[in-house]
Design a protein around this motif. Structure first.
Motif, PDB file in Angstrom:
ATOM      1  N   THR A  30       8.485  10.325   4.412  1.00 56.57           N
ATOM      2  CA  THR A  30       9.775   9.755   4.041  1.00 56.57           C
ATOM      3  C   THR A  30      10.069   8.534   4.899  1.00 56.57           C
ATOM      4  N   ALA A  31      11.133   7.846   4.571  1.00 53.51           N
ATOM      5  CA  ALA A  31      11.556   6.712   5.386  1.00 53.51           C
ATOM      6  C   ALA A  31      11.867   7.171   6.806  1.00 53.51           C
ATOM      7  N   SER A  91      16.789   6.297   4.161  1.00 54.55           N
ATOM      8  CA  SER A  91      17.440   7.070   3.104  1.00 54.55           C
ATOM      9  C   SER A  91      16.386   7.431   2.071  1.00 54.55           C
ATOM     10  N   GLY A  92      15.934   8.679   2.101  1.00 61.31           N
ATOM     11  CA  GLY A  92      14.906   9.100   1.155  1.00 61.31           C
ATOM     12  C   GLY A  92      13.625   8.320   1.339  1.00 61.31           C
ATOM     13  N   LEU A  93      13.273   7.512   0.342  1.00 63.33           N
ATOM     14  CA  LEU A  93      12.067   6.681   0.398  1.00 63.33           C
ATOM     15  C   LEU A  93      12.398   5.212   0.621  1.00 63.33           C
ATOM     16  N   ARG A 104       0.846  -1.197   0.000  1.00 65.67           N
ATOM     17  CA  ARG A 104       0.000   0.000   0.000  1.00 65.67           C
ATOM     18  C   ARG A 104       0.880   1.245   0.000  1.00 65.67           C
ATOM     19  N   ALA A 105       1.273   1.730   1.177  1.00 64.14           N
ATOM     20  CA  ALA A 105       2.210   2.858   1.214  1.00 64.14           C
ATOM     21  C   ALA A 105       3.587   2.424   0.747  1.00 64.14           C
ATOM     22  N   LEU A 125       9.270   2.920  -0.367  1.00 68.17           N
ATOM     23  CA  LEU A 125       8.013   3.647  -0.202  1.00 68.17           C
ATOM     24  C   LEU A 125       7.551   4.298  -1.493  1.00 68.17           C
ATOM     25  N   ARG A 126       6.248   4.429  -1.640  1.00 62.27           N
ATOM     26  CA  ARG A 126       5.688   5.214  -2.740  1.00 62.27           C
ATOM     27  C   ARG A 126       5.757   6.696  -2.339  1.00 62.27           C
ATOM     28  N   PRO A 127       5.993   7.589  -3.268  1.00 60.39           N
ATOM     29  CA  PRO A 127       5.958   9.020  -2.933  1.00 60.39           C
ATOM     30  C   PRO A 127       4.593   9.393  -2.370  1.00 60.39           C
TER      31      PRO A 127
END
Length: 477
Positions: free
Chosen positions: A100-101, A134-136, A71-72, A88-90
């Protein structure tokens, strides 16, 4: 006098029309007052239904099939079941800040530090030695191989919180005006005793959802009268009448179950024969129709349907009501007679009914008493367990802990199931562990919870999940 009578009639007419019913494009939903809207600190059905619309979990997990639906998360993967990568999806929170992560890392640290209801998912079940962001991308390093990570990460209590509340620690304020990452946002603060309005974010079901807090019996009647679209709970006195809605009603398994836990180290209950005798003396149907008010099903297995992996096969002999057989087992084991059944908060009424039933069925003295705050017990205790995840590992380990059951083979099977590479392999091992508990019977299954919902003729596509109940984002009118 005639003029006064006319005013009286008009007043009654206005009062009767005070609720004009659902507006076009608005889905009206009746619920109880949620205990909180802080997702990591709730375990009640109403709270999960609301937060299930306000937040999107990392994944959905079907305990019966082992299927993971991201999902997310875009993906949840591992090559060795020790090192896991979650992409992760944006997405953004409803306040416009990015998810974010790091949002997850910071939220999970808070959940564990605050000891919220969901904290054992992180500290006792997931047991990550290291979590990096780190980011997503989230990377998790566990303290042992575990194939249960997708199931654990699907827990509704592990959704992210925005940086603003993580910095302020204003949990009470946030619970009144929660900010999530889900398909709906709360339009204005939550009004205790009244409810709130949800506005759709992006594409989905109804453009607006009017959540109305009230009593289930009145909400049931409102749906029947056409002034409410959906009632998410059906009280016991309406249980037999739900069929008047035709196909506009549903029942779903809840992540909740009741057990009778025996103190296996206490002399009177050290013999499994005694434990089986007591299990056969429980009239589960009387509990379901009596103090539990048709909100449960009599147990047919150790694991409830919301937590059961794979197909269920075989019968659960300790789930049967057989008073003569129960008395014979107690006589065979030379049970000295007399027992106290202990209960925790919220379980007094049905535990007292259970004790009276055991006394009548087994012809031994059985009383009920509040569970002491500390110290070993000399008699069995009732457990009302609310699960935080769809993983059988959570429930089986909890049951063993509550009864003091320490069999090494059971623990090995449980560890192997946790580490299994595939859902099928894990399911087989969980069934071995479940069957061993049914044989040695440190705990006897009593009931499993279920939810009910009824809806009006203008409502369509009502689906449910164990943790959220009706999926509000999927309902159309």
């Amino acid at each position: 006098m005639r003029l006064l009578a006319l005013f009286a009639v008009l007043a009654l007419a206005v009062a009767g029309c005070s609720d004009p019913g659902p507006a076009p494009g608005v889905l009206s939903v009746g619920i109880r007052e949620p205990a909180t809207l802080l997702p990591a600190d709730l375990a009640d059905q109403a709270g999960r239904l609301v937060t299930g619309a306000l937040w999107t979990p990392l994944a959905d997990y079907d305990a019966a099939t082992g299927k993971v639906t991201p999902r997310a998360a875009e993906s949840i993967e591992s090559t060795d079941r020790v090192h896991w990568t979650v992409k992760l999806r944006p997405a953004t929170f409803h306040d416009g800040t990015p998810v974010t992560a790091q949002s997850y890392v910071d939220t999970w640290k808070t959940v564990a530090t605050e000891h919220w209801v969901s904290s054992p998912v992180l500290t006792k079940l997931l047991r990550a030695q290291e979590i990096k962001a780190s980011g997503l991308v989230l990377t998790l390093t566990l303290d042992r191989p575990s194939g249960q990570v997708p199931a654990l990460l699907s827990a509704p209590g592990l959704v992210p919180l925005p940086a603003s509340v993580l910095a302020s620690h204003d949990w009470n304020g946030f619970a009144k005006a929660p900010v999530g990452n889900g398909p709906y946002r709360l339009d204005g603060p939550w009004k205790p005793g009244s409810g709130g309005k949800l506005k759709r974010v992006g594409e989905g079901g109804a453009a607006e959802i009017d959540l109305r807090v009230g009593e289930p019996a009145a909400q049931y009647d409102a749906v029947k009268a056409g002034t409410l679209d959906l009632a998410t709970e059906v009280p016991g006195e309406k249980h037999e009448a739900i069929h008047e809605f035709g196909d506009r009603h549903t029942t779903w398994a809840l992540p909740q179950a009741g057990y009778l836990a025996f103190p296996v180290t206490a002399p009177a209950f050290a013999d499994a024969t005694v434990r089986h005798g007591f299990a056969l003396g429980v009239d589960r149907a009387a509990l379901e129709a009596g103090p539990l008010a048709h909100q449960v099903d009599p147990a047919k297995a150790l694991l409830p349907p919301a937590d059961a992996p794979g197909e269920r096969s075989g019968t659960c002999r300790p789930c049967s009501f057989d008073a003569p057989a129960g008395k014979a087992l107690l006589k065979q084991a030379s049970f000295p007679g007399g027992a106290t059944v202990y209960f925790g908060p919220g379980a007094e009424e049905w535990t007292r009914t259970l004790a009276v039933g055991l006394h009548k069925a087994l012809d031994v003295s059985v009383t009920a008493q509040a569970r002491p705050a500390a110290g070993p017990l000399d008699g069995p205790s009732t457990l009302d367990i609310k699960l935080a995840t769809p993983s059988p590992y959570e429930l089986l380990s909890t049951l063993a802990s509550e009864s003091g059951y320490t069999d090494e083979i059971f623990r090995q099977n449980l560890s192997l199931a946790d580490a299994a590479a595939t859902p099928d392999e894990a399911g087989e091992l969980y069934r071995l562990a479940e069957n061993q508990l049914l044989r040695d019977l440190p705990v006897a299954p009593l009931w499993s919870g279920h939810g009910h919902a009824v809806w009006s003729e203008r409502v369509h596509t009502v689906t449910t999940t164990p943790f959220t109940g009706p999926v509000l984002a999927g309902i159309t009118t």
